[in-house]
Scaffold this active site. Structure first.
Site, mmCIF file in Angstrom:
data_model
loop_
_atom_site.group_PDB
_atom_site.id
_atom_site.type_symbol
_atom_site.label_atom_id
_atom_site.label_comp_id
_atom_site.label_asym_id
_atom_site.label_seq_id
_atom_site.Cartn_x
_atom_site.Cartn_y
_atom_site.Cartn_z
ATOM 1 N N GLU A 1 -9.545 3.776 2.340
ATOM 2 C CA GLU A 1 -9.107 3.858 0.949
ATOM 3 C C GLU A 1 -8.080 2.786 0.576
ATOM 4 O OE1 GLU A 1 -7.676 5.434 3.349
ATOM 5 O OE2 GLU A 1 -5.608 4.971 2.876
ATOM 6 N N ASP B 1 -2.493 10.170 3.329
ATOM 7 C CA ASP B 1 -3.887 9.785 3.528
ATOM 8 C C ASP B 1 -4.568 10.811 4.429
ATOM 9 O OD1 ASP B 1 -6.328 8.613 3.955
ATOM 10 O OD2 ASP B 1 -5.565 6.974 5.223
ATOM 11 N N LYS C 1 0.863 -1.187 0.000
ATOM 12 C CA LYS C 1 0.000 0.000 0.000
ATOM 13 C C LYS C 1 0.897 1.234 0.000
ATOM 14 C CE LYS C 1 -3.224 2.607 2.967
ATOM 15 N NZ LYS C 1 -4.140 2.601 4.136
ATOM 16 N N ARG D 1 -7.834 -0.366 1.098
ATOM 17 C CA ARG D 1 -8.403 -1.589 0.519
ATOM 18 C C ARG D 1 -8.914 -1.362 -0.897
ATOM 19 N NH1 ARG D 1 -12.516 -1.972 5.460
ATOM 20 N NH2 ARG D 1 -10.827 -0.787 6.397
ATOM 21 N N ASP E 1 -12.119 7.244 3.952
ATOM 22 C CA ASP E 1 -10.871 7.007 4.683
ATOM 23 C C ASP E 1 -10.504 5.514 4.709
ATOM 24 O OD1 ASP E 1 -8.624 7.637 6.104
ATOM 25 O OD2 ASP E 1 -9.643 7.929 8.027
ATOM 26 N N LYS F 1 -9.775 13.131 8.117
ATOM 27 C CA LYS F 1 -9.267 12.728 9.424
ATOM 28 C C LYS F 1 -9.187 13.938 10.359
ATOM 29 C CE LYS F 1 -6.284 8.892 7.968
ATOM 30 N NZ LYS F 1 -6.918 7.845 8.783
ATOM 31 N N ASP G 1 1.641 6.433 5.378
ATOM 32 C CA ASP G 1 0.664 5.480 4.861
ATOM 33 C C ASP G 1 1.167 4.790 3.583
ATOM 34 O OD1 ASP G 1 -1.691 4.208 5.474
ATOM 35 O OD2 ASP G 1 -2.948 5.563 4.310
HETATM 36 N N1 BES Z 1 -4.117 4.519 6.859
HETATM 37 C C1 BES Z 1 -5.242 4.333 7.687
HETATM 38 C C2 BES Z 1 -4.995 3.357 8.811
HETATM 39 C C3 BES Z 1 -4.179 3.875 9.950
HETATM 40 C C4 BES Z 1 -4.715 4.751 10.863
HETATM 41 C C5 BES Z 1 -2.908 3.411 10.137
HETATM 42 C C6 BES Z 1 -3.932 5.183 11.928
HETATM 43 C C7 BES Z 1 -2.152 3.824 11.214
HETATM 44 C C8 BES Z 1 -2.677 4.724 12.103
HETATM 45 C C9 BES Z 1 -6.397 3.797 6.867
HETATM 46 O O1 BES Z 1 -6.463 4.241 5.563
HETATM 47 C C10 BES Z 1 -7.633 4.225 7.556
HETATM 48 O O2 BES Z 1 -7.875 5.394 7.604
HETATM 49 N N2 BES Z 1 -8.387 3.277 8.066
HETATM 50 C C11 BES Z 1 -9.574 3.573 8.785
HETATM 51 C C12 BES Z 1 -10.614 2.576 8.384
HETATM 52 C C13 BES Z 1 -11.996 2.910 8.878
HETATM 53 C C14 BES Z 1 -12.513 4.141 8.186
HETATM 54 C C15 BES Z 1 -12.883 1.723 8.622
HETATM 55 C C16 BES Z 1 -9.262 3.459 10.263
HETATM 56 O O3 BES Z 1 -8.516 2.565 10.661
HETATM 57 O O4 BES Z 1 -9.747 4.295 11.035
HETATM 58 ZN ZN ZN Z 2 -4.726 4.794 4.707
HETATM 59 MN MN MN Z 3 -7.499 6.083 5.439
#
Ligand code: BES
Ligand code: ZN
Ligand code: MN
Length: 502
Positions: free
Chosen positions: A353, A274, A269, A355, A351, A281, A292
């Site tokens: 994204e 992000d 990824k 996947r 967010d 966020k 990210d």
């Molecule tokens: N890149 C983030 C995951 C992440 C968040 C990694 C904080 C490390 C620290 C990912 O793209 C994301 O935002 N995931 C969301 C998914 C949710 C919206 C289902 C998350 O984990 O909050």
């Molecule tokens: Zn992300």
């Molecule tokens: Mn995200």
């Protein structure tokens, strides 16, 4: 920095510093014992006076020890002898390196590699010592106008092994350790680079450079036009709010005697930033979302290690570069995307994204008829809740592959832990309007993300590493860790049949 192995006795070393262990309470290691003898009890008299207890990480630097040829002797506290485990060993090496570096010993002969570490052999101890040394000397100050300088930095380190028979094992450990360290460093550099520099095109330029550096490597870049032609709508949707073009870099390494041998495929990824997109966020620590792209960075690092090691296998590394931004053209919650696989996805949160980028990359790699596919991603905050910063999450659709990765993670000291993927979790992804939603109902966020990906990996053996907690550290020691490069390279070493060392 130069590394070598040697098998010799401590009193004969003529070096700036020799490093020996002392156990708790005030017990000399066999090597320290030898030094004590020739110095006529100098070291044991210091210990009796209470200068060093032997607690883990305690250091005592001695000058002009009687009858010892080396200028200095560094006594290193190693804790209780029976409790010296992998973690303790690595910590001791780390502290030793910073002491050596700060006290002006430009070279040293280190006897800590002779200590008994539970369940680990000389190869492991030397390799970890090399990796840990490189890791602790790493700095990222490309963007500092004045770079902090060490006046007399450590330049040369000799690791002592107990017998001459183990010298070749030690040499191999150094070369493997250095290859891994160079991949870790590449991954850290890419990760730490600011997001205004490290955009998807930058990832692509790094991938191209790898092909310039190694004959065994070639690179192909897929931009947005080609993605459109390929039907990678989901990947494109994530990038469409950004001015920076999405780019997928395909790095191909050919080392197998049969050039047509099925490749192992690594997919990273590569969200170079992000922001969350329209589901933006919170602003606190949002800078950390430059990390990210650490999945892509570690795939890049592993490819670099692999090329250095020249392993007899075929491997393809994919850096799925993209930037997730809000904007007039950004994708929205409610959008329904038709993925490259033909399955439709309802976007409930922009967010989630990673996947959406990975699903198309995972479909794309079907064309390589892979032996197996491993994706690496900072995919879910939930993984940090589940496993913290210590262990990466692992999911797989193939038990032997999962076991192989868990084993490699333990060998490499870069651990991963498997999470389940039962049908119940899949049901959490149901959408009223599309084949699936891009987020699950509350609970088990790491697993539902893994389940989402698994819908796109039916044609091959696949594993997924969620490195959201392990790829970087925040706070005052902020920085990329280079994980899980050691795990990935160990897996490749094992696949290449190089795990049997004697
Ligand atoms: N890149 C983030 C995951 C992440 C968040 C990694 C904080 C490390 C620290 C990912 O793209 C994301 O935002 N995931 C969301 C998914 C949710 C919206 C289902 C998350 O984990 O909050
Ligand atoms: Zn992300
Ligand atoms: Mn995200």
């Amino acid at each position: 920095m130069e590394f070598s192995v040697k098998s010799g006795s401590p009193e004969k070393q003529r070096s700036a510093c020799i490093v020996v262990g002392v156990f708790e309470p005030r017990r000399l290691s066999p090597i320290a014992e030898q030094l004590d003898k020739i110095s006529e009890g100098y070291i044991s008299s210091l210990l009796r006076r209470g200068d060093l207890e032997g607690k883990p990480g305690q250091m005592l630097l001695l000058h002009h020890v009687p009858n010892v040829l080396s200028e200095r002797v560094l006594l290193v506290g190693c804790g209780k002898e029976r409790e010296l485990d992998e973690r303790q060993y690595k910590q001791i090496i780390k502290q030793t390196i910073s002491t050596l570096n700060e006290t002006g010993s430009m070279e040293a002969v280190c006897f800590l590699t002779e200590l008994h570490v539970k369940g680990r052999d000389t190869y492991w101890k030397v390799r970890q010592a090399v990796e840990t040394t490189k890791d602790s000397l790493y700095t990222f100050n490309q963007f500092k106008s004045t770079k902090p300088e060490t006046r007399r930095p450590l330049r040369k380190l000799v690791f002592n092994v107990p017998t001459r028979r183990e010298l070749s094992l030690g040499e191999r450990a150094i070369s493997h350790g250095l290859a891994i360290a160079s991949g870790v460093r590449a991954a850290k550099d890419l990760g730490n680079m600011p997001p205004n520099v490290a955009n998807p095109a930058y990832l692509a330029s790094q991938a191209r450079r790898l092909a310039d550096d190694f004959d065994t490597v070639s690179t192909k870049i897929i931009g947005e036009q080609e993605m459109k032609e390929l039907g990678m709508t989901s990947y494109l949707a994530v990038g469409q709010g950004s001015k920076n073009e999405a780019m997928m870099s395909i790095i191909e390494y050919k080392g197998h005697p049969d050039p047509n041998a099925k490749p192992l495929v690594l997919v990273g990824k590569g969200l170079t930033f992000d922001s969350g997109g329209i589901s933006i966020k919170p602003s606190a620590n949002m800078d950390e979302m430059k990390y990210d792209m650490c999945g892509a960075a570690t795939v890049f690092g592993a490819m670099r290690s692999l090329a250095k090691l020249n392993l007899p296998i075929n491997v393809i590394g994919v850096l799925a570069g993209c930037e997730n931004m809000p904007g007039g053209n950004a994708y929205r919650p409610g959008d329904i995307l038709t993925t490259m696989s033909g399955q439709t996805v309802e976007v409930l949160n922009t967010d989630a994204e990673g996947r959406l980028v990975l699903c198309d990359a995972l479909t794309y790699v079907e064309r390589f008829e892979p032996e197996c596919v491993i994706d690496v991603a900072t995919l879910t905050g939930a993984c940090v809740v589940a496993l913290g910063n210590h262990i990466s999450g692992l999911m797989a659709n193939h038990n032997p592959l999962a076991h192989e990765l868990v084993n490699a993670s333990e060998q490499a000291g870069d651990r991963a832990w498997r999470l389940p993927m039962n049908d119940e979790y899949h049901e959490q992804l149901a959408s009223p309007f599309a084949d699936l939603a891009n987020i699950g109902t509350p609970g088990a966020g790491t697993i539902t993300a893994g389940c989402f990906l698994s819908r796109f990996t039916k044609k091959y053996n696949w594993a997924h590493l969620d490195i959201a907690g392990t790829a970087w550290t925040g706070g005052k020691n902020k920085g990329a860790t280079g994980r899980p490069v050691p795990l990935l390279v160990q897996f490749l070493l094992n696949r290449a049949g190089l795990e049997n060392l004697d």
